[in-house]
Scaffold this motif. Sequence first.
Motif, PDB file in Angstrom:
ATOM      1  N   LYS A 122       0.819  -1.214   0.000  1.00  0.00           N
ATOM      2  CA  LYS A 122       0.000   0.000   0.000  1.00  0.00           C
ATOM      3  C   LYS A 122       0.850   1.260   0.000  1.00  0.00           C
ATOM      4  CE  LYS A 122      -3.839   2.187   2.458  1.00  0.00           C
ATOM      5  NZ  LYS A 122      -4.787   2.089   3.584  1.00  0.00           N
ATOM      6  N   LYS A 123       2.007   1.209   0.677  1.00  0.00           N
ATOM      7  CA  LYS A 123       2.789   2.421   0.867  1.00  0.00           C
ATOM      8  C   LYS A 123       3.887   2.600  -0.174  1.00  0.00           C
ATOM      9  CE  LYS A 123       2.062   2.573   5.881  1.00  0.00           C
ATOM     10  NZ  LYS A 123       2.705   2.571   7.215  1.00  0.00           N
ATOM     11  N   SER A 124       4.308   1.560  -0.837  1.00  0.00           N
ATOM     12  CA  SER A 124       5.429   1.674  -1.759  1.00  0.00           C
ATOM     13  C   SER A 124       5.147   0.886  -3.017  1.00  0.00           C
ATOM     14  CB  SER A 124       6.719   1.167  -1.088  1.00  0.00           C
ATOM     15  OG  SER A 124       6.584  -0.204  -0.743  1.00  0.00           O
ATOM     16  N   SER A 125       6.088   0.981  -3.927  1.00  0.00           N
ATOM     17  CA  SER A 125       5.978   0.253  -5.194  1.00  0.00           C
ATOM     18  C   SER A 125       6.412  -1.187  -4.954  1.00  0.00           C
ATOM     19  CB  SER A 125       6.860   0.929  -6.258  1.00  0.00           C
ATOM     20  OG  SER A 125       6.784   0.226  -7.476  1.00  0.00           O
ATOM     21  N   TYR A 126       5.449  -2.022  -4.568  1.00  0.00           N
ATOM     22  CA  TYR A 126       5.753  -3.386  -4.135  1.00  0.00           C
ATOM     23  C   TYR A 126       4.577  -4.281  -4.475  1.00  0.00           C
ATOM     24  CZ  TYR A 126       6.935  -7.249  -0.945  1.00  0.00           C
ATOM     25  OH  TYR A 126       7.236  -8.476  -0.414  1.00  0.00           O
TER      26      TYR A 126
END
Length: 988
Positions: free
Chosen positions: A713-717
């Motif tokens: 949700k928080k990063s490109s993952y």
Amino acid sequence: GAIFEESAARDDEVFQLAISDLSLNDDILQSEKITYSIKFIEANNPFQAVQEACDLMTQGILALVTSTGCASASALQSLTDAMHIPHLYVQRNNVGSPRTACQLNPSPDGERYTLAARPPVRLNDVMLKLVTELRWQKFIVFYDSEYDIRGLQSFLDQASRLGLDVSLQRVDRNISRVFANLFSTMRTEELNRYRDTLRRAILLLSPKGAQTFIHEAVETNLASKDSHWVFVNEEISDAEILELVHSALGRMTVIRQIFPMWKDSNIRCMRNNHRISSLLCDPQEGYLQSLQVSNLYLYDSVLMLANAFHRKLEDRKWHSMASLNCIRKSTKPWNGGWSMLETIQKGRISGLTGVVDFQDDGYNTHVQFEILGTSYSETFGKDVRRLATWDSTRGLNGSLQERRLESDMQGVTLKVVTVLEEPFVMVAENILGQPKRYKGFSIDVLDALAKNLGFKYEIYQVLDSKYGQKLHNGSWNGMIGELINKHADLAISAITITPERESVVDFSKRYMDYSVGILIHKPEEKINIFSLFAPFDLAVWACIAAVIPVVGVLIFVLNRMQSVQAQTPPTHQQQPPAPSAFTSIHSAIWIVYGAFVQQGGESTVSSVALRIVMGSWWLFTLIVCSSYTANLAAYLTVSRMDNTIRSFQDLARQADLSYGTVRDSAVYDYFRAKGTNSLEQDSTFSELWRTISKNNGADNSVSGPSEGIRKAKKSSYAFLWDMAVVEYAALTDDDCSLTVLRNSISSKGYGIALQHGSPYRDLFSQRILELQDNGDLDIFKQKWWPRMGRCDLDSHGNPQPDGRALKLHSFAGVFCILAAGLLLACLVAGLEMWWNSNRCRQEQPKEDKEVNLEQVHRRMNSLMDEDMAHKEIPTPSIEISALDIGTMQPSQTMEPVRDYQSTGLSVSTFLPEQDHGAGRMLTQGPGSSLPLPLSGSSTMPSIQCKHRSPNGGLFRQSPVKTPMPMSYQSVSGRPIPEAIEPTHGTSI
């Protein structure tokens, strides 16, 4: 060297097959080859065994491999200890009877050169554990004539310490005569007591002898439906087990030795990069079922020797073979024997029987037994299932107690272990001092089962929050470990059914399908107000913008060339050229631009060259516009597919987005198995595993599902995890910023895990099937995975019908261009007004003006022709306003009269501006006067600046002048109709 018994034909085949596999593969021995010599002896002939061994030692051998009985083995042990020849020994069974331990002679100097490749007999330990679990207090043991009764000594001693009542009875080969003697020697009361003793029996017989024994017991009515037979033998095939079970009345339990079988057929024949012949590793070949346990250990003994030879060659501590004479007393033993023995004893391989290594006492202790069983039944056709397993390190794993459950579990309280996993298991209430209350999909399923079956349960969370992973020491952690250690009766959560877990615990029927999904952040919508220009590249737009003025200039040049040719007077056959609109460059470019945007551009052209140019331009315009329309439709369609990653293949090919899963989980093990499989042709999983396991999973993988969801949700993952879990996380996300890509990678499912051999498994499976048929499971799924929730998972996956409309931002660029054009037009208009006003003030107030009255004459003719059709010229005089042409020189105040015979008009003079009383007399030649369509009341508009006359000259109109009367004469001709309105007129 090798020594085998003549009755063991398979020993020779397997031994040579092992040598052949080593010769074909250079994974253990690269360039070296193993030579061998095989000797055959009679069974239980120690003297012949020693003779053949001495013959082999005379030839010179590095080691001796034998597969014989205990008598020959003891003789060969004494010889090899004396000659310091490493001896790998595989004990054989006696005509199918259970094996008993061989009592080998101790070495006088403590240097024992015999290594037992086959583990020592552990049947006594397994039998003692079984009767303890079954809580037998009284039972009988039957053994055949080939069995060595000394092998039961340790079992009887331990059973006596536990206070068990154990009876022994020897069974002769003629089993029918045994039962006949019972009825002939025993009275009825004694037969009843014997029948009661037969209710609990252990059979140490061959498979064929046990089948005959049970059959005779059933036929003589000594067996009943509550009889429990326990057959104990290391070697029994599946077919023999089925025959034994079908002949038994009551419950049947079988104990046999098993070996690890790889579930994956691709790596089934690989052992430490050594490829084993498919005859020995593939059960479908059929050859493996015909082999005995001793044959498998014989193959592994050859692998162990080859491994020792390889390490000897690497260490450069090779000792050459020596020819030894056993007859001479002066013969010295081989000086390299101890070094070779140490190398063999320190080795460790993984072969057909699993892990093989030797302890300090020279024994291979790795052994595992399987306990199979059926339920109590009056029928003969019963299903056999695995109840438990027993190995030398962990002991018994599973439950052997059978509870006769019908259709309910009233009064039963189960201990349930779980792991928190949304939405399967979540904490509903956590009040201090009270037990936690849980909710979730799995809890709903458990509550439905509890209501249906009538049991109660106590639930707790496992301490390590793990589902269950096999550790390096062979134990299990997590919920699986709790079941194995009997701390819990069942485990429920998002636990998947895998072959590894099912080998140590039981599973119910799956209550939900399983797949792995990809959880990623929804791609942010990129707003491009000039997206309508995207179908063409910038270079294409630049070329189009450049070609428009080029074509316009070409058309203007060709039109000028046509005009020059048209100045020659036409003959009476030639028609005068049609008027052209290409009189200037800007008009030509304007027409070309109009044709390009399909807003006109048609013009009458008479030149063939101009027609070719215009035709080519129209064709070019058609192709460009059609290509733009097609490309725009394709671009808008593709632009809706925002996710460039839609599968595992797309994820493996890109490098911008990092991805991973939970370390030491079932998904992690799946990618490891697929990614490290050398036979896998697709490189997708190897690329995925390389990224997932980077730095042992510390870089990209996470410790738990909640951490992976937060990271996505928080990063490109991209988080790879159970589809049900990540789908719930996306549906319940506060920002609706997550989406799920579906990829079904296996046919697994979620189930309820129970202890091995649990009596509740069949009941749970039956009730789960009923919940599926009733639709209750679908209701639970809709409750926790609503399709019409707040977040739409398909908004960025599959385009919806209402999403096909173009948004405002797609047309923002067009509106910007229109606004820019309108602003530019207003700016240019303002600049023109400012420029003209400044220029008028800078001009001299009196400026001569040249007027081409011929042009005025033509203009008046056109006006009269247009108006005569609907006007009558009144008889009063025509008043024409004077042209404000500035002050003229006196010599220029008058000029001769010009006559225009074709129109009946003549211009007599120029008048100075200050002479307002004079006028210009337009007279006709001889004839009647011509009434001009001019209104006496009409005046010229007030224009304060210079303008260009129609012929290109300059004239200047003064403020409103008093119209000057001009006399005229009538002209004979057609009558002129009266004017429709008297106020209509024309002012020049």
